[in-house]
Each structure stands twice: as structure tokens, then as C-alpha cells.
Design an enzyme around this catalytic site. Sequence first.
Site, PDB file in Angstrom:
ATOM      1  N   GLY A   1      18.210   9.333  38.215  1.00  0.00           N
ATOM      2  CA  GLY A   1      16.924   9.820  37.709  1.00  0.00           C
ATOM      3  C   GLY A   1      16.992  11.283  37.346  1.00  0.00           C
ATOM      4  O   GLY A   1      16.032  12.042  37.548  1.00  0.00           O
ATOM      5  N   ALA A   2      18.129  11.691  36.762  1.00  0.00           N
ATOM      6  CA  ALA A   2      18.379  13.120  36.525  1.00  0.00           C
ATOM      7  C   ALA A   2      17.883  13.602  35.168  1.00  0.00           C
ATOM      8  O   ALA A   2      18.099  14.753  34.810  1.00  0.00           O
ATOM      9  CB  ALA A   2      19.875  13.399  36.667  1.00  0.00           C
TER      10      ALA A   2
ATOM     11  N   SER B   1       9.017   9.526  50.207  1.00  0.00           N
ATOM     12  CA  SER B   1       7.721  10.106  49.823  1.00  0.00           C
ATOM     13  C   SER B   1       6.855  10.217  51.068  1.00  0.00           C
ATOM     14  O   SER B   1       7.021   9.439  52.022  1.00  0.00           O
ATOM     15  CB  SER B   1       7.019   9.183  48.822  1.00  0.00           C
ATOM     16  OG  SER B   1       5.644   9.524  48.709  1.00  0.00           O
TER      17      SER B   1
ATOM     18  N   TYR C   1       4.618   0.822  46.375  1.00  0.00           N
ATOM     19  CA  TYR C   1       5.318   2.115  46.478  1.00  0.00           C
ATOM     20  C   TYR C   1       5.427   2.573  47.933  1.00  0.00           C
ATOM     21  O   TYR C   1       6.497   2.996  48.385  1.00  0.00           O
ATOM     22  CB  TYR C   1       4.561   3.128  45.625  1.00  0.00           C
ATOM     23  CG  TYR C   1       5.211   4.481  45.510  1.00  0.00           C
ATOM     24  CD1 TYR C   1       6.252   4.707  44.612  1.00  0.00           C
ATOM     25  CD2 TYR C   1       4.769   5.554  46.283  1.00  0.00           C
ATOM     26  CE1 TYR C   1       6.835   5.963  44.500  1.00  0.00           C
ATOM     27  CE2 TYR C   1       5.342   6.811  46.168  1.00  0.00           C
ATOM     28  CZ  TYR C   1       6.376   7.016  45.276  1.00  0.00           C
ATOM     29  OH  TYR C   1       6.953   8.253  45.168  1.00  0.00           O
TER      30      TYR C   1
ATOM     31  N   ASN D   1      17.444   9.236  43.740  1.00  0.00           N
ATOM     32  CA  ASN D   1      16.159   9.845  43.387  1.00  0.00           C
ATOM     33  C   ASN D   1      15.347   9.028  42.385  1.00  0.00           C
ATOM     34  O   ASN D   1      14.116   9.094  42.385  1.00  0.00           O
ATOM     35  CB  ASN D   1      16.436  11.244  42.816  1.00  0.00           C
ATOM     36  CG  ASN D   1      15.259  11.793  42.048  1.00  0.00           C
ATOM     37  OD1 ASN D   1      14.289  12.286  42.629  1.00  0.00           O
ATOM     38  ND2 ASN D   1      15.295  11.688  40.712  1.00  0.00           N
TER      39      ASN D   1
ATOM     40  N   ALA E   1       7.969   0.469  49.725  1.00  0.00           N
ATOM     41  CA  ALA E   1       9.340   0.815  49.320  1.00  0.00           C
ATOM     42  C   ALA E   1       9.769   2.149  49.924  1.00  0.00           C
ATOM     43  O   ALA E   1      10.901   2.293  50.411  1.00  0.00           O
ATOM     44  CB  ALA E   1       9.427   0.863  47.798  1.00  0.00           C
ATOM     45  N   LYS E   2       8.871   3.125  49.913  1.00  0.00           N
ATOM     46  CA  LYS E   2       9.262   4.444  50.402  1.00  0.00           C
ATOM     47  C   LYS E   2       9.426   4.465  51.926  1.00  0.00           C
ATOM     48  O   LYS E   2      10.197   5.269  52.464  1.00  0.00           O
ATOM     49  CB  LYS E   2       8.253   5.497  49.937  1.00  0.00           C
ATOM     50  CG  LYS E   2       8.335   5.793  48.430  1.00  0.00           C
ATOM     51  CD  LYS E   2       9.731   6.202  47.977  1.00  0.00           C
ATOM     52  CE  LYS E   2       9.735   6.920  46.644  1.00  0.00           C
ATOM     53  NZ  LYS E   2      11.098   7.235  46.169  1.00  0.00           N
TER      54      LYS E   2
HETATM   55  N1  LIG Z   1       6.438  13.732  41.795  1.00  0.00           N
HETATM   56  C1  LIG Z   1       5.877  13.447  42.985  1.00  0.00           C
HETATM   57  O1  LIG Z   1       4.747  13.857  43.288  1.00  0.00           O
HETATM   58  C2  LIG Z   1       6.672  12.645  43.991  1.00  0.00           C
HETATM   59  C3  LIG Z   1       6.178  12.579  45.303  1.00  0.00           C
HETATM   60  C4  LIG Z   1       6.888  11.858  46.244  1.00  0.00           C
HETATM   61  C5  LIG Z   1       8.064  11.216  45.893  1.00  0.00           C
HETATM   62  N2  LIG Z   1       8.503  11.291  44.613  1.00  0.00           N
HETATM   63  C6  LIG Z   1       9.747  10.583  44.290  1.00  0.00           C
HETATM   64  O2  LIG Z   1      10.674  11.488  43.726  1.00  0.00           O
HETATM   65  C7  LIG Z   1      11.527  10.791  42.821  1.00  0.00           C
HETATM   66  C8  LIG Z   1      11.498  11.483  41.478  1.00  0.00           C
HETATM   67  O3  LIG Z   1      10.156  11.528  41.047  1.00  0.00           O
HETATM   68  P1  LIG Z   1       9.707  12.339  39.751  1.00  0.00           P
HETATM   69  O4  LIG Z   1       8.277  12.648  39.932  1.00  0.00           O
HETATM   70  O5  LIG Z   1      10.690  13.393  39.444  1.00  0.00           O
HETATM   71  O6  LIG Z   1       9.796  11.145  38.679  1.00  0.00           O
HETATM   72  P2  LIG Z   1       9.893  11.184  37.091  1.00  0.00           P
HETATM   73  O7  LIG Z   1       9.184   9.973  36.618  1.00  0.00           O
HETATM   74  O8  LIG Z   1       9.480  12.504  36.550  1.00  0.00           O
HETATM   75  O9  LIG Z   1      11.458  11.005  36.878  1.00  0.00           O
HETATM   76  C9  LIG Z   1      12.090   9.830  37.324  1.00  0.00           C
HETATM   77  C10 LIG Z   1      13.397   9.668  36.589  1.00  0.00           C
HETATM   78  O10 LIG Z   1      13.959   8.413  37.012  1.00  0.00           O
HETATM   79  C11 LIG Z   1      14.376   7.694  35.883  1.00  0.00           C
HETATM   80  N3  LIG Z   1      14.294   6.265  36.122  1.00  0.00           N
HETATM   81  C12 LIG Z   1      13.185   5.549  36.413  1.00  0.00           C
HETATM   82  N4  LIG Z   1      13.482   4.260  36.504  1.00  0.00           N
HETATM   83  C13 LIG Z   1      14.820   4.140  36.272  1.00  0.00           C
HETATM   84  C14 LIG Z   1      15.710   3.036  36.202  1.00  0.00           C
HETATM   85  N5  LIG Z   1      15.278   1.790  36.354  1.00  0.00           N
HETATM   86  N6  LIG Z   1      17.009   3.264  35.960  1.00  0.00           N
HETATM   87  C15 LIG Z   1      17.447   4.536  35.764  1.00  0.00           C
HETATM   88  N7  LIG Z   1      16.643   5.613  35.777  1.00  0.00           N
HETATM   89  C16 LIG Z   1      15.340   5.416  36.038  1.00  0.00           C
HETATM   90  C17 LIG Z   1      13.414   8.104  34.776  1.00  0.00           C
HETATM   91  O11 LIG Z   1      13.953   7.867  33.479  1.00  0.00           O
HETATM   92  C18 LIG Z   1      13.209   9.586  35.073  1.00  0.00           C
HETATM   93  O12 LIG Z   1      14.173  10.389  34.431  1.00  0.00           O
HETATM   94  C19 LIG Z   1      11.019   9.357  42.770  1.00  0.00           C
HETATM   95  O13 LIG Z   1      11.770   8.564  43.655  1.00  0.00           O
HETATM   96  C20 LIG Z   1       9.590   9.488  43.250  1.00  0.00           C
HETATM   97  O14 LIG Z   1       9.108   8.289  43.808  1.00  0.00           O
HETATM   98  C21 LIG Z   1       7.841  11.996  43.650  1.00  0.00           C
END
Ligand SMILES: NC(=O)c1ccc[n+]([C@@H]2O[C@H](COP(=O)([O-])OP(=O)(O)OC[C@H]3O[C@@H](n4cnc5c(N)ncnc54)[C@H](O)[C@@H]3O)[C@@H](O)[C@H]2O)c1
Length: 245
Positions: free
Chosen positions: A11-12, A139, A152, A87, A155-156
Site C-alpha cells: 500500500g505504498a 487501527s 473493518y 499496510n 479485521a483490525k
Molecule cells: N488513515 C486513517 O485514519 C487510518 C486509521 C487507522 C488505520 N489505518 C490503516 O492504515 C493503512 C493505510 O491507510 P491509508 O489511510 O494510508 O489508506 P489509503 O487508502 O490512503 O492507502 C492505501 C493504499 O493501499 C493500496 N491498496 C488497497 N487495496 C489494495 C490491494 N487489494 N492490493 C494492493 N494495494 C492495495 C491502495 O492502492 C493505497 O495505495 C490501512 O491499513 C488502514 O486501514 C488508517
Amino acid sequence: MLNGHTALVTGAAQGIGRAAAEELSAQGADLVLVDRNERKVQETADSLKEKGGSVRTLALDLTDLDLVGERIGRLADEMLIDILVNNAGFDRPGTTRRIDTEDLDAVLTIHVKAPFLLIKLLLPAMRTAGWGRIINVSSIYGLTGAKGEVAYSTAKAAVIGLTKAVAKEAGDAGVTVNAVMPGLTLTPTIERFMADKYKQQIVDVTPLARAGEPQEIAKVIAFLASHDASFITAAAIPVSGGWAA
Ligand SMILES: NC(=O)c1ccc[n+]([C@@H]2O[C@H](COP(=O)([O-])OP(=O)(O)OC[C@H]3O[C@@H](n4cnc5c(N)ncnc54)[C@H](O)[C@@H]3O)[C@@H](O)[C@H]2O)c1
């Protein structure tokens, strides 16, 4: 510093994953960036290469577990990946009334099954090397549960169980396994899809009275990957401005 180590970050292409890639690269790690968004993950790689980083990308849908097994399995045969950052994620919001088992399955696949498989594929070489770092992004909702986030939250919470179980299995080989539990973090997805009133509700119960930035989560991920974090394993660390901590 992480010179001589190679980190695979899922997810980079954006958000927390991109920020984690930037931090790890700044610490000297070589990178393998995995994302389903080919164009944007390439953009991340290009910007890191401009700063002198060694980066390769893999455009892959991580919910295609057969493909993950094949592609990452091949990579693991070719090179030692000794840092894994699980991630990548997406959400299927809803209460039990609104979502069904297919939604639950999709969310469990990206947050739990894909990380499990990546760990299964990469841990053996870390064990042999006698050093490794696995950081799973959970999360705050994995701790508290959230109304309308049943899949969600489930899963988390499972990510925390996975983290603690693998930590116990891998510790004797010098491999640490930890989770971070972000609170509200201003990534592109949150900025775009979460209504301001819901963001405000969280900020209102966050002691630091604001949302976090992706870099603030990434710094903790990079610390857990570093040699400085040598005695931390099986931890699930809230990075939430105090929300639910
Ligand atoms: N942003 C928040 O408030 C928050 C809070 C708690 C946890 N998180 C967790 O942090 C992590 C990152 O979140 P974020 O907000 O940066 O998300 P985001 O949506 O901005 O980025 C997620 C990335 O993962 C990639 N991705 C999604 N599904 C995919 C798949 N099937 N195969 C390959 N790549 C895939 C996407 O293309 C994207 O680049 C996630 O696990 C999210 O659940 C985020």
C-alpha cells in the site's frame, strides 16, 4: 540506520504506506513497494529514487492470494527481504444489517489473509538470517470496535492477534513483530471520503485535539523497523493522539 536491509511495504502508493516508504528509505533501507495502483506506486518510487533510494515496485492486487503467493514467493527466492510492513487496506463500511459475508471476506482478505500470507512467505528467510522486522498496521478500531465498521473492526482486531501470535513464534530467531494502531490520520482516502462531521467527532475525543499526519504514523513504523527497537515485540502501539489509548 537500515543500510543493508530490504523492506517490503504494501500500500505504498499513497498515505501511510508512502510515508513509511519515505522514512525507511531515509534510514537507508532498500525498498520493494507493492500496490495495486501501478501509476501511483511508480510515482512514489521515482520520488525516492531521485533522493538516491534503491527502490523496486510490484503492481499487485493483494487480495489475489494465488498471485501474491506466486509473485512474492519468487521474490523471496531471489532476495532477502528482512523488513515487512503490512499496510495496504480498504474499508467496506456498514453495520451487520448493511454488509454481508462477502464484504467481510474482502476486508478480512486484505487486512488479515494477505498479511498472513506475506509473513508466511518472508518469515523463513528472516529466521535463517537471524534478524527481521514485521510491522502490521492495525487501527484504534481494532481495539474499540466502531459502529458501522463491523468488518473493518473485526479485521483490525485480528491483525493484533496475528501480530502477537507470530511474535511468539518468531522471537527466538531475532525477528520482532509489532502492530501500530493509528487513530484518525489525514491520508488521501480519509481526506476525500470521510465527511468533516465524522472527523470532528473523533477530534473531539482525541486528547491532542487534532488528526494525525501520515508521517507521524510512518515515524513509529520506521522506529519499530530500526535496530533501536530491538527489545520490542508483540506490542500493539496506539498512534492516535491519545484517542482510545
Ligand atoms: N488513515 C486513517 O485514519 C487510518 C486509521 C487507522 C488505520 N489505518 C490503516 O492504515 C493503512 C493505510 O491507510 P491509508 O489511510 O494510508 O489508506 P489509503 O487508502 O490512503 O492507502 C492505501 C493504499 O493501499 C493500496 N491498496 C488497497 N487495496 C489494495 C490491494 N487489494 N492490493 C494492493 N494495494 C492495495 C491502495 O492502492 C493505497 O495505495 C490501512 O491499513 C488502514 O486501514 C488508517
